[in-house]
Design a protein around this motif. Structure first.
Motif, PDB file in Angstrom:
ATOM      1  N   GLU A  76      42.625  34.226  35.040  1.00  0.00           N
ATOM      2  CA  GLU A  76      41.275  34.775  35.026  1.00  0.00           C
ATOM      3  C   GLU A  76      40.193  33.709  35.085  1.00  0.00           C
ATOM      4  O   GLU A  76      39.029  34.025  35.312  1.00  0.00           O
ATOM      5  CB  GLU A  76      41.087  35.637  33.779  1.00  0.00           C
ATOM      6  CG  GLU A  76      41.964  36.884  33.782  1.00  0.00           C
ATOM      7  CD  GLU A  76      41.751  37.731  32.550  1.00  0.00           C
ATOM      8  OE1 GLU A  76      41.380  37.179  31.487  1.00  0.00           O
ATOM      9  OE2 GLU A  76      41.927  38.964  32.633  1.00  0.00           O
ATOM     10  N   ILE A 239      28.636  40.439  38.651  1.00  0.00           N
ATOM     11  CA  ILE A 239      29.858  40.532  37.852  1.00  0.00           C
ATOM     12  C   ILE A 239      29.922  39.397  36.840  1.00  0.00           C
ATOM     13  O   ILE A 239      29.346  38.331  37.036  1.00  0.00           O
ATOM     14  CB  ILE A 239      31.121  40.521  38.739  1.00  0.00           C
ATOM     15  CG1 ILE A 239      31.181  39.234  39.569  1.00  0.00           C
ATOM     16  CG2 ILE A 239      31.164  41.752  39.638  1.00  0.00           C
ATOM     17  CD1 ILE A 239      32.459  39.088  40.380  1.00  0.00           C
ATOM     18  N   TYR A 416      35.802  31.767  41.147  1.00  0.00           N
ATOM     19  CA  TYR A 416      35.830  33.009  40.391  1.00  0.00           C
ATOM     20  C   TYR A 416      36.895  33.948  40.956  1.00  0.00           C
ATOM     21  O   TYR A 416      36.692  34.560  42.019  1.00  0.00           O
ATOM     22  CB  TYR A 416      34.475  33.719  40.455  1.00  0.00           C
ATOM     23  CG  TYR A 416      33.279  32.863  40.149  1.00  0.00           C
ATOM     24  CD1 TYR A 416      33.227  32.066  39.012  1.00  0.00           C
ATOM     25  CD2 TYR A 416      32.165  32.880  41.002  1.00  0.00           C
ATOM     26  CE1 TYR A 416      32.110  31.303  38.729  1.00  0.00           C
ATOM     27  CE2 TYR A 416      31.042  32.119  40.720  1.00  0.00           C
ATOM     28  CZ  TYR A 416      31.018  31.322  39.583  1.00  0.00           C
ATOM     29  OH  TYR A 416      29.906  30.569  39.307  1.00  0.00           O
ATOM     30  N   GLN A 418      37.337  36.778  40.073  1.00  0.00           N
ATOM     31  CA  GLN A 418      36.707  38.092  40.007  1.00  0.00           C
ATOM     32  C   GLN A 418      36.044  38.509  41.320  1.00  0.00           C
ATOM     33  O   GLN A 418      35.727  39.694  41.500  1.00  0.00           O
ATOM     34  CB  GLN A 418      35.677  38.120  38.876  1.00  0.00           C
ATOM     35  CG  GLN A 418      36.264  37.959  37.474  1.00  0.00           C
ATOM     36  CD  GLN A 418      36.653  36.523  37.129  1.00  0.00           C
ATOM     37  OE1 GLN A 418      36.197  35.569  37.775  1.00  0.00           O
ATOM     38  NE2 GLN A 418      37.504  36.353  36.140  1.00  0.00           N
ATOM     39  N   ASP A 420      37.284  38.964  44.082  1.00  0.00           N
ATOM     40  CA  ASP A 420      38.120  39.884  44.846  1.00  0.00           C
ATOM     41  C   ASP A 420      37.731  41.341  44.603  1.00  0.00           C
ATOM     42  O   ASP A 420      38.092  42.223  45.394  1.00  0.00           O
ATOM     43  CB  ASP A 420      39.591  39.683  44.497  1.00  0.00           C
ATOM     44  CG  ASP A 420      40.171  38.419  45.119  1.00  0.00           C
ATOM     45  OD1 ASP A 420      39.562  37.905  46.071  1.00  0.00           O
ATOM     46  OD2 ASP A 420      41.221  37.949  44.647  1.00  0.00           O
ATOM     47  N   SER A 421      36.981  41.611  43.526  1.00  0.00           N
ATOM     48  CA  SER A 421      36.553  42.977  43.230  1.00  0.00           C
ATOM     49  C   SER A 421      35.242  43.351  43.896  1.00  0.00           C
ATOM     50  O   SER A 421      34.839  44.522  43.866  1.00  0.00           O
ATOM     51  CB  SER A 421      36.398  43.148  41.710  1.00  0.00           C
ATOM     52  OG  SER A 421      35.296  42.368  41.221  1.00  0.00           O
ATOM     53  N   LEU A 422      34.588  42.375  44.533  1.00  0.00           N
ATOM     54  CA  LEU A 422      33.298  42.638  45.160  1.00  0.00           C
ATOM     55  C   LEU A 422      33.470  43.375  46.494  1.00  0.00           C
ATOM     56  O   LEU A 422      34.392  43.063  47.262  1.00  0.00           O
ATOM     57  CB  LEU A 422      32.540  41.331  45.391  1.00  0.00           C
ATOM     58  CG  LEU A 422      32.050  40.588  44.146  1.00  0.00           C
ATOM     59  CD1 LEU A 422      31.478  39.234  44.522  1.00  0.00           C
ATOM     60  CD2 LEU A 422      30.998  41.413  43.401  1.00  0.00           C
ATOM     61  N   PRO A 423      32.562  44.280  46.812  1.00  0.00           N
ATOM     62  CA  PRO A 423      32.656  44.993  48.103  1.00  0.00           C
ATOM     63  C   PRO A 423      32.192  44.152  49.281  1.00  0.00           C
ATOM     64  O   PRO A 423      32.335  44.571  50.428  1.00  0.00           O
ATOM     65  CB  PRO A 423      31.724  46.192  47.892  1.00  0.00           C
ATOM     66  CG  PRO A 423      30.729  45.724  46.881  1.00  0.00           C
ATOM     67  CD  PRO A 423      31.480  44.810  45.956  1.00  0.00           C
ATOM     68  N   ARG A 427      36.402  36.448  48.962  1.00  0.00           N
ATOM     69  CA  ARG A 427      37.776  36.353  48.500  1.00  0.00           C
ATOM     70  C   ARG A 427      38.001  35.046  47.746  1.00  0.00           C
ATOM     71  O   ARG A 427      37.423  34.016  48.060  1.00  0.00           O
ATOM     72  CB  ARG A 427      38.752  36.444  49.676  1.00  0.00           C
ATOM     73  CG  ARG A 427      38.802  37.832  50.307  1.00  0.00           C
ATOM     74  CD  ARG A 427      39.410  38.845  49.350  1.00  0.00           C
ATOM     75  NE  ARG A 427      39.420  40.198  49.887  1.00  0.00           N
ATOM     76  CZ  ARG A 427      38.492  41.113  49.631  1.00  0.00           C
ATOM     77  NH1 ARG A 427      37.463  40.802  48.848  1.00  0.00           N
ATOM     78  NH2 ARG A 427      38.587  42.331  50.145  1.00  0.00           N
ATOM     79  N   TYR A 428      38.891  35.138  46.747  1.00  0.00           N
ATOM     80  CA  TYR A 428      39.234  33.967  45.923  1.00  0.00           C
ATOM     81  C   TYR A 428      40.015  32.944  46.746  1.00  0.00           C
ATOM     82  O   TYR A 428      39.720  31.757  46.728  1.00  0.00           O
ATOM     83  CB  TYR A 428      40.038  34.444  44.717  1.00  0.00           C
ATOM     84  CG  TYR A 428      40.404  33.364  43.733  1.00  0.00           C
ATOM     85  CD1 TYR A 428      39.433  32.547  43.162  1.00  0.00           C
ATOM     86  CD2 TYR A 428      41.730  33.186  43.335  1.00  0.00           C
ATOM     87  CE1 TYR A 428      39.769  31.571  42.248  1.00  0.00           C
ATOM     88  CE2 TYR A 428      42.074  32.212  42.410  1.00  0.00           C
ATOM     89  CZ  TYR A 428      41.094  31.409  41.871  1.00  0.00           C
ATOM     90  OH  TYR A 428      41.423  30.442  40.953  1.00  0.00           O
TER      91      TYR A 428
END
Length: 597
Positions: A76, A239, A416, A418, A420-423, A427-428
């Motif tokens: 994380e 986020i 981050y 995180q 990967d959750s963005l629309p 990408r990570y």
């Protein structure tokens, strides 16, 4: 790491503003919202994809090579320190002419608080395309909470030593010459104790002993870390993310003067390179930018202006980043700078800079115009636009096709997980950048043409280059923070010639750091320099490699040593490795046969 907000609109205003006034401006804007504003490309800029040329293939041979190292990972990445490690260091520790590899490693915060350590790895080059893990025998498995490092022969005994940067105390390993190292940090006086990132050796005063420049990042303790998403500066596009570097205190930098007796003295403040305002230092390298015979220092700072320290002689430096045009972007914005590469990519005899930056910021190509004056030409040269979507780290100027013109490679990977959750599609894991030199001051994008390895999404950090199999084509090694490294074998371009030089000082420092080589073959003149450090937390091979295109002979080679002595050589056959001792001429090491990847 994120710049998070644009600061200034006009570079001309910056260059006309006094240093004290600029400091006030940067201080007033020190803690903006925790999101980066996109860099706006100039109107009409288009991607320049390579056409009508052969692009060398970079093939992932990691599994075949026997390299099994994996960097530890906190999935994380709740704390900034868990996103920043991952250096890779090329060091021919046994002096057999075949470059070896050291990967740094770092524990998670939870591990560190429990006193648990992470194992780095030293791989010995077996001369056949494979490597053997010799870490335990060498005695360098767990130096610290490790970031990166650099190579330098601090005691001039002919054996390259290893300096590892760390969170909470760096480590200097003396090479014993028998495959083992000894921790001499305490007696040498170079521990520092802060969160160190970049390091580079260089002889700034010309006394024949290499000094050590160390950049430090953020000042904090593991027991007192800001909580994930707890502040306005711990947000990214709405986020929750790790905190920093904005909102955290900078740590300042260090310059250690080599006393010539195995010890060093911290002269940071007296020399003028201590960074009293606490910028977030990452990449660092020495280079003689104005052909004065004295090495200057360049520091890539995250979310704050970069430093260019002009070597004034007599142990003093003057910070001229803003005046030189290398502190900020072309529109006057400070950027999230991480890695730094240096090369004479346009054959002017002057070394230019390529600095990697955060997402939505172009990587910056600072073209050296002479007299400590640089112009940012990233978009015009074709190396700006393709880099905008990525978080960029290790980089290098390297002639991958041996045409005599240095190309550019850089690795990417978000900080981050995180995202990967963005629309938005962020990408990570991210692909890499490769730009081939078009021999006219411009580059074309070749990342899609060099094989599947470069476009495989990874979370990369460190990058170094070396001809690991001694076949005349420079290879690439990359360290990922999440998982395994990549060893990329360069297949080269048939028909192009090359030459490689390993230098050893006598009056100069033993590894010849700072030596400048000017080579002419078939009417083309190239210039390079022996350097420690650079990239992001990494160290490339100290041998100087030159592509020669169709030239089968080198007409002339001039070596200006750090001592000021000059050696000249003529009529050297191409496709050889040459070992050159200061003042003593040439020893031909070998005309090698390609190793099987």
């Amino acid at each position: 790491m994120p710049t998070q907000q644009r600061q200034f609109s006009f570079l001309s205003l910056i260059r006309r503003t006094s240093a004290s006034a600029l400091l006030c401006l940067f201080t007033l804007n020190a803690f903006p919202q925790a999101h980066s504003a996109a860099s706006t490309p100039p109107a009409g800029v288009k991607e320049r994809v390579c056409k009508d040329r052969v692009v060398p293939q970079l093939v992932d041979v990691t599994k075949k090579s026997g390299i099994t190292f994996r960097h530890l990972s906190a999935p994380e990445k709740k704390y900034i320190v868990e996103s920043m490690s991952g250096g890779v260091i090329v060091i021919d520790y046994d002096r057999d002419g075949w470059p070896d590899i050291y990967f740094t490693n770092a524990p998670t915060v939870d591990m560190a608080l429990k006193g648990e350590k992470a194992h780095g790895a030293l791989y010995h080059n077996n001369h056949d395309g494979t490597f053997t893990d010799v870490t335990d025998k060498a005695g360098i498995a767990t130096p610290c909470f490790a970031m990166g490092g650099a190579v330098g022969d601090y005691n001039n005994d002919g054996w390259p030593d290893l300096y590892v940067t760390c969170l909470g105390g760096n480590v200097l390993y003396k090479n014993n010459g028998n495959g083992t190292f000894t921790d001499v940090t305490k007696q040498a006086g170079v521990a520092d104790g802060r969160w160190s990132a970049g390091a580079a050796f260089g002889d700034y005063d010309g006394d024949g002993f290499v000094d050590l420049m160390v950049t430090n990042y953020v000042d904090f303790k593991l027991s007192d870390l800001p909580a994930f998403g707890s502040k306005p500066t711990c947000k990214y596009r709405g986020i929750d993310v790790q905190c920093g570097p904005r909102g955290l205190k900078g740590a300042g930098d260090a310059l250690f003067h080599n006393n010539g007796d195995g010890t060093f003295t911290d002269v940071s403040k007296a020399a003028g390179v201590d960074d009293p305002n606490g910028y977030y230092g990452l990449g660092v390298i020495w280079s003689d930018f104005n052909n004065t015979g004295r090495p200057d220092i360049y520091v890539a700072d995250d979310s704050t202006p970069n430093f260019l320290y002009k070597n004034d002689g007599k142990g003093k430096f003057t910070e001229i980043g803003l005046e030189s045009g290398t502190a900020v972007s072309n529109d006057g914005s400070e950027q999230g700078s991480m890695g730094v590469a240096i090369g004479d990519y346009n054959h002017t005899g002057r070394f230019s800079l390529y600095v990697t930056n955060f997402v939505d910021e172009n990587n910056a190509l600072y073209q050296n115009q002479g007299d400590y004056n640089f112009s940012e030409v990233s978009y015009d040269a074709g190396v700006g636009l393709p880099t905008l979507p990525y978080v960029k780290w290790g980089d290098a100027f390297v002639d991958l096709d041996n045409d005599g013109w240095e190309d550019l490679i850089a690795v990417n990977g978000q900080v981050y997980p995180q995202v990967d959750s963005l629309p938005s599609g962020a990408r990570y894991r991210q692909p890499k950048n490769l730009f081939m030199n078009e021999r006219n001051g411009n580059f074309c994008d070749a990342a899609q043409q060099a094989g599947p390895a470069l476009i495989e999404p990874r979370v990369s950090r460190g990058l170094a280059v070396a001809d690991f199999d001694n076949d005349g084509n420079v290879d690439v090694v990359i360290s990922d923070i999440d998982g395994s490294p990549m060893l990329l074998h360069n297949s080269g371009v048939p028909g192009n010639h090359w030459v490689s030089f390993e230098l050893a000082g006598t009056k100069s420092n033993r590894l010849a750091l700072g030596a400048r080589v000017t080579l002419t073959a078939a009417g083309m003149t190239q210039t390079d320099e022996v350097r420690s450090g650079g990239s992001y937390l990494s160290q490339s091979d100290l041998r100087l490699h030159f592509g020669l295109a169709s030239a089968a002979k080198i007409d002339s080679v001039e070596i200006r040593w750090p001592s000021g002595a000059v050696d000249k050589l003529t009529n050297l056959p191409a496709d050889h490795f040459y070992s050159i001792l200061e003042g003593s001429g040439v020893v031909d090491r070998a005309k090698t046969q390609p190793a099987k990847p």
